[in-house]
Design an enzyme around this catalytic site. Structure first.
Site, mmCIF file in Angstrom:
data_model
loop_
_atom_site.group_PDB
_atom_site.id
_atom_site.type_symbol
_atom_site.label_atom_id
_atom_site.label_comp_id
_atom_site.label_asym_id
_atom_site.label_seq_id
_atom_site.Cartn_x
_atom_site.Cartn_y
_atom_site.Cartn_z
ATOM 1 N N GLY A 31 -111.928 -7.150 67.914
ATOM 2 C CA GLY A 31 -112.057 -7.802 69.219
ATOM 3 C C GLY A 31 -113.454 -8.333 69.457
ATOM 4 N N LEU A 33 -114.112 -11.365 70.293
ATOM 5 C CA LEU A 33 -113.957 -12.463 69.329
ATOM 6 C C LEU A 33 -114.980 -13.570 69.550
ATOM 7 C CD1 LEU A 33 -110.050 -12.677 69.399
ATOM 8 C CD2 LEU A 33 -111.507 -11.324 67.886
ATOM 9 N N HIS A 34 -115.488 -14.107 68.447
ATOM 10 C CA HIS A 34 -116.431 -15.229 68.512
ATOM 11 C C HIS A 34 -115.864 -16.388 67.692
ATOM 12 C CE1 HIS A 34 -117.541 -13.884 64.515
ATOM 13 N NE2 HIS A 34 -117.863 -12.680 64.979
ATOM 14 N N HIS A 37 -114.207 -15.653 64.318
ATOM 15 C CA HIS A 37 -112.813 -15.171 64.382
ATOM 16 C C HIS A 37 -111.870 -16.332 64.690
ATOM 17 C CE1 HIS A 37 -114.934 -11.293 65.667
ATOM 18 N NE2 HIS A 37 -114.270 -10.947 64.578
ATOM 19 N N GLY A 147 -113.423 -12.620 57.065
ATOM 20 C CA GLY A 147 -114.655 -13.404 56.934
ATOM 21 C C GLY A 147 -115.533 -12.842 55.824
ATOM 22 N N LYS A 149 -118.611 -12.535 55.843
ATOM 23 C CA LYS A 149 -119.817 -11.852 56.327
ATOM 24 C C LYS A 149 -119.810 -10.376 55.924
ATOM 25 C CE LYS A 149 -120.988 -10.298 60.414
ATOM 26 N NZ LYS A 149 -121.716 -9.042 60.209
ATOM 27 N N ASP A 150 -118.629 -9.744 56.011
ATOM 28 C CA ASP A 150 -118.505 -8.345 55.575
ATOM 29 C C ASP A 150 -118.069 -8.364 54.113
ATOM 30 O OD1 ASP A 150 -118.996 -6.821 58.128
ATOM 31 O OD2 ASP A 150 -117.414 -8.186 58.768
ATOM 32 N N ARG A 187 -121.809 -8.099 67.151
ATOM 33 C CA ARG A 187 -122.988 -7.286 67.493
ATOM 34 C C ARG A 187 -124.192 -8.140 67.898
ATOM 35 N NH1 ARG A 187 -120.832 -3.618 63.289
ATOM 36 N NH2 ARG A 187 -120.415 -1.623 64.309
HETATM 37 O O1 PAF Z 1 -114.190 -6.467 60.071
HETATM 38 C C1 PAF Z 1 -113.720 -5.835 61.033
HETATM 39 O O2 PAF Z 1 -113.691 -6.301 62.166
HETATM 40 C C2 PAF Z 1 -113.145 -4.446 60.795
HETATM 41 O O3 PAF Z 1 -113.862 -3.759 59.836
HETATM 42 C C3 PAF Z 1 -111.634 -4.464 60.442
HETATM 43 C C4 PAF Z 1 -111.377 -5.177 59.128
HETATM 44 C C5 PAF Z 1 -110.852 -5.139 61.550
HETATM 45 C C6 PAF Z 1 -111.117 -3.026 60.309
HETATM 46 O O4 PAF Z 1 -111.291 -2.315 61.492
#
Ligand code: PAF
Length: 285
Positions: A31, A33-34, A37, A147, A149-150, A187
């Protein structure tokens, strides 16, 4: 826009869609969301008639001293964002729905999950892998969009899905950035105006590393040093790690080979905000 809150209903709605011949695209999120997303939702909506965004701030991926309680939440605004981006459904379960009393199962990955984020956030990827498996089982997507980014998370999710034989394809789309290069993140709202200005150093350091790697510079320690030097030009930045690694395995050879795809990774705190970012680069261009 239909908002679904239970696993059972989500599975029923997804089954109906599949029975009606529809394909499902899903975007797992926490959530707040930006535009990053929204871009994932738009991509999902370009190829799937049924597009479900999950919104669940997952407690099991936060450490005891992390920001679970203050993580930004705004379901009303998220519903508007999803709808404007072409989403058809939201899956927003409660913590009890996802982790009912007596919940005891954890998915743990060896290797790839145990460095970088895994070192600085012990248990983080157990929480991510477990919740993503549950979300995919509930939403039953043909494709799930994440994404870049992670970055390490995308490797963990791909490996978990492959190892467990979950019948969903994982699609990873490039990081969305602000005009000055800062990677979009929920964040970022924690950053003070001063932090926000200084946060651009992270992408600048990654670009330094990227430029050198593209020119064929292949000494891993030297690449790390170039990026670290730029990061250290901001005295207030507290660096967790800065690293160059092989993009598919996260292995760190002393030297890369020309043609290797390498990921450059940074995690650092500015004030109380922890930021991560990465870029992919082919050594030698
Ligand atoms: O990247 C995220 O927002 C979270 O790590 C995810 C993949 C929704 C799991 O909670």
């Amino acid at each position: 826009m239909q908002v679904v809150t239970t696993v059972q209903e989500m599975q029923a709605v997804a089954r109906q869609a599949h029975d009606a011949g529809q394909t499902i695209g899903c975007v797992p999120t926490m959530g707040s969301l930006h535009a990053g997303h929204a871009s994932l939702i738009r991509h999902a909506a370009a190829t799937h008639p049924f597009v479900v965004t999950s919104i669940f701030v997952n407690p099991t991926q936060f450490g005891p001293t992390e920001d679970f309680d203050k993580y930004p939440r705004n379901l009303e605004r998220d519903i508007e964002t999803v709808s404007a981006a072409g989403g058809t459904h939201i899956f927003a379960p409660s913590v009890d729905e996802m982790y009912p009393p007596g919940f005891t199962t954890t998915i743990h990955l060896r290797g790839i999950a145990n460095k970088f984020e895994g070192t600085f956030r012990p248990g983080h990827f157990d929480g991510v892998a477990t919740v993503v498996a549950k979300l995919l089982l509930a939403m039953a997507p043909d494709e799930a969009f994440f994404g870049q980014k992670d970055y390490q998370q995308t490797l963990v999710v791909r490996r978990m899905v492959r190892d467990l034989g979950i019948p969903s394809s994982i699609v990873v789309l490039p990081t969305m950035r602000e005009p000055d290069g800062l990677a979009m993140s929920s964040r970022n709202v924690y950053l003070s105006p001063e932090d926000r200005m200084e946060a651009t150093i992270i992408y600048a350091a990654l670009c330094d590393g990227m430029e050198m790697a593209m020119r064929g510079f292949n000494d891993r320690e030297a690449l790390n040093k170039i990026m670290r030097t730029r990061l250290e030009s901001i005295g207030r930045l507290d660096i967790d790690y800065v690293a160059a690694a092989l993009a598919d395995s996260l292995e760190e050879p002393e030297e890369f080979q020309t043609g290797d795809e390498v990921v450059l990774l940074v995690a650092a705190k500015l004030g109380t905000t922890r930021l991560i970012d990465n870029v992919l680069v082919r050594v030698g261009g």
